[in-house]
Design an enzyme around this catalytic site. Structure first.
Site, PDB file in Angstrom:
ATOM      1  N   ASP A  38       0.985  -1.053  -0.088  1.00 12.58           N
ATOM      2  CA  ASP A  38      -0.160  -0.162  -0.143  1.00 12.58           C
ATOM      3  C   ASP A  38       1.062   1.364  -0.012  1.00 12.58           C
ATOM      4  OD1 ASP A  38      -2.427   1.276   0.081  1.00 12.58           O
ATOM      5  OD2 ASP A  38      -2.196   1.607   2.088  1.00 12.58           O
ATOM      6  N   TYR A  94      -8.883   0.123   4.663  1.00  9.99           N
ATOM      7  CA  TYR A  94      -9.595   0.359   6.206  1.00  9.99           C
ATOM      8  C   TYR A  94      -8.399   0.200   6.989  1.00  9.99           C
ATOM      9  CZ  TYR A  94     -12.748   0.134   9.765  1.00  9.99           C
ATOM     10  OH  TYR A  94     -13.667   0.160  10.926  1.00  9.99           O
ATOM     11  N   GLU A 118      -2.843   6.018  -7.996  1.00 14.30           N
ATOM     12  CA  GLU A 118      -3.690   6.961  -7.499  1.00 14.30           C
ATOM     13  C   GLU A 118      -3.621   8.345  -8.538  1.00 14.30           C
ATOM     14  OE1 GLU A 118      -3.776   7.554  -3.171  1.00 14.30           O
ATOM     15  OE2 GLU A 118      -4.161   9.729  -3.438  1.00 14.30           O
ATOM     16  N   ASP A 161       2.168   4.739  -5.445  1.00 16.36           N
ATOM     17  CA  ASP A 161       1.183   6.163  -5.212  1.00 16.36           C
ATOM     18  C   ASP A 161       2.072   7.375  -5.894  1.00 16.36           C
ATOM     19  OD1 ASP A 161       0.215   8.279  -4.177  1.00 16.36           O
ATOM     20  OD2 ASP A 161       0.101   7.972  -1.864  1.00 16.36           O
ATOM     21  N   HIS A 206      -9.869   5.138  -0.745  1.00 16.72           N
ATOM     22  CA  HIS A 206      -8.775   5.264   0.459  1.00 16.72           C
ATOM     23  C   HIS A 206      -9.603   5.943   1.628  1.00 16.72           C
ATOM     24  CE1 HIS A 206      -4.756   3.775  -1.187  1.00 16.72           C
ATOM     25  NE2 HIS A 206      -5.621   3.595  -2.109  1.00 16.72           N
TER      26      HIS A 206
HETATM   27  P1  13P Z   1      -7.998   5.040   7.125  1.00 18.38           P
HETATM   28  O1  13P Z   1      -6.973   5.897   7.487  1.00 18.38           O
HETATM   29  O2  13P Z   1      -9.185   5.730   6.930  1.00 18.38           O
HETATM   30  O3  13P Z   1      -8.109   3.843   7.702  1.00 18.38           O
HETATM   31  O4  13P Z   1      -7.489   4.778   5.371  1.00 18.38           O
HETATM   32  C1  13P Z   1      -6.492   3.570   5.257  1.00 18.38           C
HETATM   33  C2  13P Z   1      -6.136   3.839   3.775  1.00 18.38           C
HETATM   34  O5  13P Z   1      -6.626   4.423   3.101  1.00 18.38           O
HETATM   35  C3  13P Z   1      -4.917   2.873   3.662  1.00 18.38           C
HETATM   36  O6  13P Z   1      -4.506   3.153   2.240  1.00 18.38           O
END
Ligand code: 13P
Length: 295
Positions: A81, A235, A133, A103, A212
């Protein structure tokens, strides 16, 4: 079993649902994600963010997640991520990740396209899927604890629907992360999602869309976003916060028994695991948007 990012999101597309993509910076969260996927019958995406390298190094968490996912009966994607360095993506792919979110959202547009395209070439080589993104969430994943607020406060730039088509073509991405009102971190006040942005994007491109900043959003907004084309919901923050609260109550309970009562670490890991199971179990079912379990 392992299912790559492109194929797992195609399953969500076929079922008009979204998959939970849970950032799992601890073994408790990883175990909970896999157990919830097995118990509910819905696929799940387990993520490690580059920003969490200091919480748990990729070289430590990757072999554990890959081994657990491979032997699970659930369909699981392991996604990197918010990767900002292609060398880090290379390491994750070498360790068995089958998805990468590159990203480049803070880069000038042409550079975002260029680096995303290079990430796409790497992913093709490994049979992994690629998420990129366009637009910007403003607040960064893994940023300061109180980062977040509203999209305006966080300095978000909504995804431009016209640019989205050009971006998909220029990069070769599989799924697109869109900015339309959510932010990473804790919300101050109600989030205001702009579903019109999503619908405009959806009219122009066919690839699955990603939310996101997905924790802290209401169940009704999740459903509306899924109906507007969101197929993956990231999440993290609120799940980590609830687990932290569960641990705090273990400590509070012990402290009530006397200030010299021993607090054992293993009691905290159990409390955190149980909290993650509850949180992930809830969102996975909401994100299914009425689709029957798939396993
Ligand atoms: P939150 O901070 O809302 O949990 O989002 C997590 C996220 O988008 C990770 O890429």
């Amino acid at each position: 079993m392992l299912t790559n990012l492109r194929d797992i999101c195609a399953i969500a597309e076929q079922n008009n649902m979204a998959l939970a993509a849970v950032n799992s910076a601890s073994l408790e969260a990883v175990r909970a994600a896999i157990d919830v996927a097995e118990q509910t019958g819905y696929p799940i995406i387990i993520q490690h963010a580059e920003a969490h390298e200091g919480v748990v190094p990729l070289k430590t968490i990757a072999p554990a997640v890959v081994a657990l996912a491979e032997r699970s009966s659930a369909q699981i994607c392991i996604n990197l991520d918010h990767c900002e360095h292609l060398s880090y993506a290379q390491r994750a792919l070498d360790l068995g990740f089958n998805g990468v979110m590159f990203d480049g959202s803070t880069l000038p547009y042409e550079q975002n396209v260029e680096y995303s395209r290079r990430a796409a070439e790497m992913c093709v080589e490994y049979g992994a899927g690629l998420e990129c993104e366009l637009g910007s969430m403003g607040s960064r994943e893994g940023g300061e604890r109180d980062e977040g607020g509203t999209a305006e406060e966080a300095g978000a730039i909504y995804t431009d629907p016209d640019q989205a088509a050009d971006f998909v073509k220029g990069t070769g991405l599989d799924i697109l992360a869109c900015s339309f009102g959510t932010v990473h971190g804790i919300y101050r006040g109600e989030p205001h999602l702009n579903f019109d942005v999503l619908e405009q994007i959806r009219k122009r491109i066919k690839v699955p869309l990603v939310m996101h900043g997905g924790s802290g959003v209401s169940d009704d907004d999740y459903r509306s976003a899924i109906d507007a084309g969101i197929r993956k919901i990231n999440y993290y923050t609120y799940g980590a916060k609830y687990a932290g609260e569960a641990v705090r109550s273990v400590i509070d309970d012990r402290t009530k028994q006397g200030s010299d009562a021993i607090v054992y670490w293993h009691d905290m890991t159990v409390a955190a695991y149980e909290s993650f199971v509850q949180t992930f179990g809830h969102v996975v079912k909401v994100f299914a948007n009425g689709a029957a379990p798939l396993a």
